[in-house]
Every structure is written in C-alpha cells, then in structure tokens.
Design a protein around this motif. Structure first.
Motif, short mmCIF file in Angstrom:
data_model
loop_
_atom_site.label_atom_id
_atom_site.label_comp_id
_atom_site.label_asym_id
_atom_site.label_seq_id
_atom_site.Cartn_x
_atom_site.Cartn_y
_atom_site.Cartn_z
N MET A 98 -7.11 -15.41 7.24
CA MET A 98 -5.76 -14.99 6.88
C MET A 98 -5.66 -14.57 5.42
SD MET A 98 -3.44 -17.85 8.85
CE MET A 98 -1.87 -17.21 8.29
N LEU A 99 -4.67 -13.72 5.14
CA LEU A 99 -4.41 -13.32 3.76
C LEU A 99 -3.78 -14.49 3.01
CD1 LEU A 99 -4.34 -10.67 1.93
CD2 LEU A 99 -1.88 -10.68 2.40
N HIS A 100 -4.39 -14.85 1.88
CA HIS A 100 -3.87 -15.95 1.05
C HIS A 100 -3.78 -15.45 -0.39
CE1 HIS A 100 -4.17 -20.27 -0.64
NE2 HIS A 100 -2.94 -20.03 -0.25
N PRO A 101 -2.63 -14.87 -0.76
CA PRO A 101 -2.48 -14.27 -2.08
C PRO A 101 -2.86 -15.20 -3.24
CG PRO A 101 -0.65 -13.65 -0.69
CD PRO A 101 -1.43 -14.68 0.07
N TYR A 102 -2.53 -16.47 -3.12
CA TYR A 102 -2.83 -17.44 -4.19
C TYR A 102 -4.33 -17.45 -4.49
CZ TYR A 102 -2.80 -21.88 -6.77
OH TYR A 102 -2.95 -22.84 -7.72
N SER A 103 -5.15 -17.47 -3.43
CA SER A 103 -6.61 -17.50 -3.61
C SER A 103 -7.14 -16.16 -4.09
CB SER A 103 -7.28 -17.86 -2.28
OG SER A 103 -6.96 -19.17 -1.89
N ILE A 104 -6.64 -15.07 -3.53
CA ILE A 104 -7.13 -13.74 -3.91
C ILE A 104 -6.85 -13.46 -5.38
CG2 ILE A 104 -6.80 -11.26 -3.53
CD1 ILE A 104 -6.24 -11.94 -0.58
N TYR A 105 -5.68 -13.85 -5.83
CA TYR A 105 -5.29 -13.57 -7.22
C TYR A 105 -6.18 -14.31 -8.21
CZ TYR A 105 -2.19 -12.64 -11.17
OH TYR A 105 -1.68 -12.23 -12.36
N ARG A 106 -6.69 -15.46 -7.81
CA ARG A 106 -7.49 -16.29 -8.70
C ARG A 106 -8.99 -16.15 -8.49
NH1 ARG A 106 -2.68 -17.90 -8.02
NH2 ARG A 106 -1.53 -19.08 -9.63
N ASP A 107 -9.37 -15.61 -7.34
CA ASP A 107 -10.79 -15.47 -7.02
C ASP A 107 -10.98 -14.15 -6.29
OD1 ASP A 107 -13.40 -15.60 -6.23
OD2 ASP A 107 -13.21 -17.48 -5.10
N LYS A 108 -11.42 -13.12 -7.02
CA LYS A 108 -11.52 -11.77 -6.45
C LYS A 108 -12.51 -11.70 -5.30
CE LYS A 108 -8.44 -10.13 -9.23
NZ LYS A 108 -8.03 -11.40 -9.86
N SER A 109 -13.40 -12.68 -5.19
CA SER A 109 -14.33 -12.68 -4.06
C SER A 109 -13.61 -12.93 -2.74
CB SER A 109 -15.42 -13.74 -4.26
OG SER A 109 -14.88 -15.06 -4.15
N ILE A 139 -6.57 6.73 6.25
CA ILE A 139 -5.17 6.33 6.45
C ILE A 139 -5.09 4.89 6.93
CG2 ILE A 139 -3.17 6.68 7.96
CD1 ILE A 139 -3.56 9.66 7.61
N TYR A 140 -5.96 4.50 7.86
CA TYR A 140 -5.90 3.14 8.39
C TYR A 140 -6.33 2.12 7.33
CZ TYR A 140 -6.08 -0.68 11.71
OH TYR A 140 -5.84 -1.86 12.37
N ILE A 141 -7.47 2.34 6.70
CA ILE A 141 -8.01 1.36 5.76
C ILE A 141 -7.18 1.27 4.49
CG2 ILE A 141 -10.00 0.77 4.33
CD1 ILE A 141 -11.76 2.05 6.54
N VAL A 142 -6.84 2.42 3.92
CA VAL A 142 -6.02 2.41 2.71
C VAL A 142 -4.62 1.88 3.02
CG1 VAL A 142 -5.01 3.82 0.87
CG2 VAL A 142 -7.33 4.27 1.65
N GLY A 143 -4.11 2.20 4.22
CA GLY A 143 -2.82 1.66 4.64
C GLY A 143 -2.86 0.14 4.70
N LEU A 144 -3.97 -0.40 5.20
CA LEU A 144 -4.12 -1.86 5.27
C LEU A 144 -4.16 -2.47 3.88
CD1 LEU A 144 -4.68 -4.39 7.00
CD2 LEU A 144 -7.12 -3.84 6.85
N ILE A 145 -4.92 -1.86 2.98
CA ILE A 145 -5.07 -2.40 1.62
C ILE A 145 -3.75 -2.32 0.84
CG2 ILE A 145 -6.21 -2.08 -0.62
CD1 ILE A 145 -8.65 -1.00 0.96
N LEU A 146 -3.18 -1.12 0.78
CA LEU A 146 -1.99 -0.94 -0.04
C LEU A 146 -0.77 -1.67 0.52
CD1 LEU A 146 -2.19 2.79 -1.23
CD2 LEU A 146 -3.02 0.71 -2.33
N SER A 147 -0.75 -1.88 1.82
CA SER A 147 0.38 -2.61 2.39
C SER A 147 0.35 -4.08 2.00
CB SER A 147 0.38 -2.48 3.92
OG SER A 147 -0.72 -3.16 4.50
N ASP A 148 -0.83 -4.58 1.63
CA ASP A 148 -0.96 -6.00 1.25
C ASP A 148 -0.83 -6.23 -0.25
OD1 ASP A 148 -1.19 -7.19 3.71
OD2 ASP A 148 -3.39 -7.06 3.78
N ILE A 149 -1.08 -5.21 -1.08
CA ILE A 149 -1.05 -5.39 -2.53
C ILE A 149 0.30 -5.93 -3.02
CG2 ILE A 149 -1.21 -4.24 -4.77
CD1 ILE A 149 -3.89 -4.68 -3.32
#
Length: 209
Positions: A37-48, A99-109
């Motif tokens: 799952m997407l966990h912004p707290y972890s992503i923001y602190r650990d880019k891996s 469109i699919y991959i960039v849409g997935l990435i930018l929709s989560d940023i």
C-alpha cells in the motif's frame, strides 16, 4: 481471443492481467497490504519506499473496488491503446504506457505531500491511472455512451463532470483506504498528457459539439 488482445493491445493486456492477479492474491494474503500500500509517511522519509507508488496501483480494497476499476479499464484502456496505435503506429503502445504510468505517479504525488506527516494514512488502488486513461479517451470521443451501473446511458463528457465533482466531494468525506484525490489528479494528468501528445485533440474535442 486472448492472443488477439496481446497482439493488438499488449500494454493494456499486461496491466489488466497483473492488476487482477496481484489483487486477488492479496485478497487471500492480507499481510501483503502493509508491504504494497501507499504510505506517504514512509515514502517521504525513505525514498527507497517509492516503489509503493507502483505497487499500490496493483492492489485493491475489495472485490467491488477491483471490479469498478477493471471494468472501466477494460472498456476504455484497450480502446485507447488501439486508438493511439491507429494514430501513431507502434509509438501508440508507448504513449498509452506513458499515460497509465505517469498518471499513476502524478496522481499520488499530491497525496504524498498532503499526508507526509500522517503515519496512519495508507491508500491503494489503480484509480489514478484508470482515471488518466478514461479522461484521455474522453478527449477523443466525448460523446461516447457510457453505461452507469451497466444500465443508465450517459455521454462521456457529462460523466467526466460528474466524476470530477464526486472525486472532490469524496476526498473530503470518505473514510476508507481508497485515494479519492488520485481520481482527480489522475484525470487531469490524462488530459494534459494527451494534449501534449496530440495537440490537435483540443480542436477535435470542440468540434464534436
């Protein structure tokens, strides 16, 4: 039949099969939710942990969530890839994948930035990427007829306005793990990328009315 899909729309076919297969696997193995799952707290602190942006798009909350996204993708994703191949030849496969991959990435940023200090926030689903595909298709065929709940006919452009309105409302009210903000930003990403790839589509869209 399956071979035809793989030959004509290989990118959509792989995305469709992977999303359904991994979602069903996780339904039976819920311990994987925490890893994917997407966990912004972890992503923001650990880019891996940025891989969660991609893996969260391969899993879903439940069968209804999966069915809604995959039915939408089935009707519009395969059609969009075929349409882009018709317009751009082999490059159409690449355009569709972008469109699919960039849409997935930018929709989560935006969600990552918004929830970066909220340890308890998680989200999942392919909704952002599917929204990018749906709204890209609408630019080419704004009057295409959609069937809401498989029964209620509605032109695509009207559905687009109602869909965005619902996303804005749900992002403020919903209390589930579905990232409703991703619907909105995915839709906007799909529109922008399609216009960048095919600038003439704006005139084409207007001429349909």
């Amino acid at each position: 039949m399956l071979i035809d899909y793989l030959i004509v729309t290989p990118v959509a076919s792989v995305i469709f099969a992977l999303t359904i297969g991994i979602s069903i696997y996780v339904f039976s193995n819920p311990e994987w939710y925490g890893k994917l799952m997407l966990h912004p707290y972890s992503i923001y602190r650990d880019k891996s942990k940025a891989y969660m942006i991609f893996t969260s798009g391969l899993i879903h909350q439940d069968w209804m969530h999966l069915l809604f996204n995959m039915i939408t993708f089935y009707y519009f994703g395969f059609a969009l890839e075929a349409l882009m191949v018709g317009l751009s030849g082999g490059l159409g496969h690449l355009y569709f994948a972008i469109i699919y991959i960039v849409g997935l990435i930018l929709s989560d940023i935006p969600t990552i930035l918004k929830e970066k200090n909220n340890y308890g926030y998680h989200s999942l689903g392919a909704s952002g990427a599917v929204s990018a595909v749906l709204f890209s298709y609408i630019l080419f065929n704004p009057k295409a007829e959609l069937r809401i709940f498989m029964a209620i006919p509605m032109p695509a452009y009207l559905f687009a306005f109602l869909y965005l309105g619902y996303c804005i409302w749900a992002s403020k009210k919903a209390q589930d793990n579905i990232n409703h903000d991703a619907h909105l930003f995915g839709a906007l990403t799909g529109l922008l990328l399609t216009i960048l790839m095919y600038p003439w589509v704006i005139r084409h869209f207007i001429d349909q009315f």
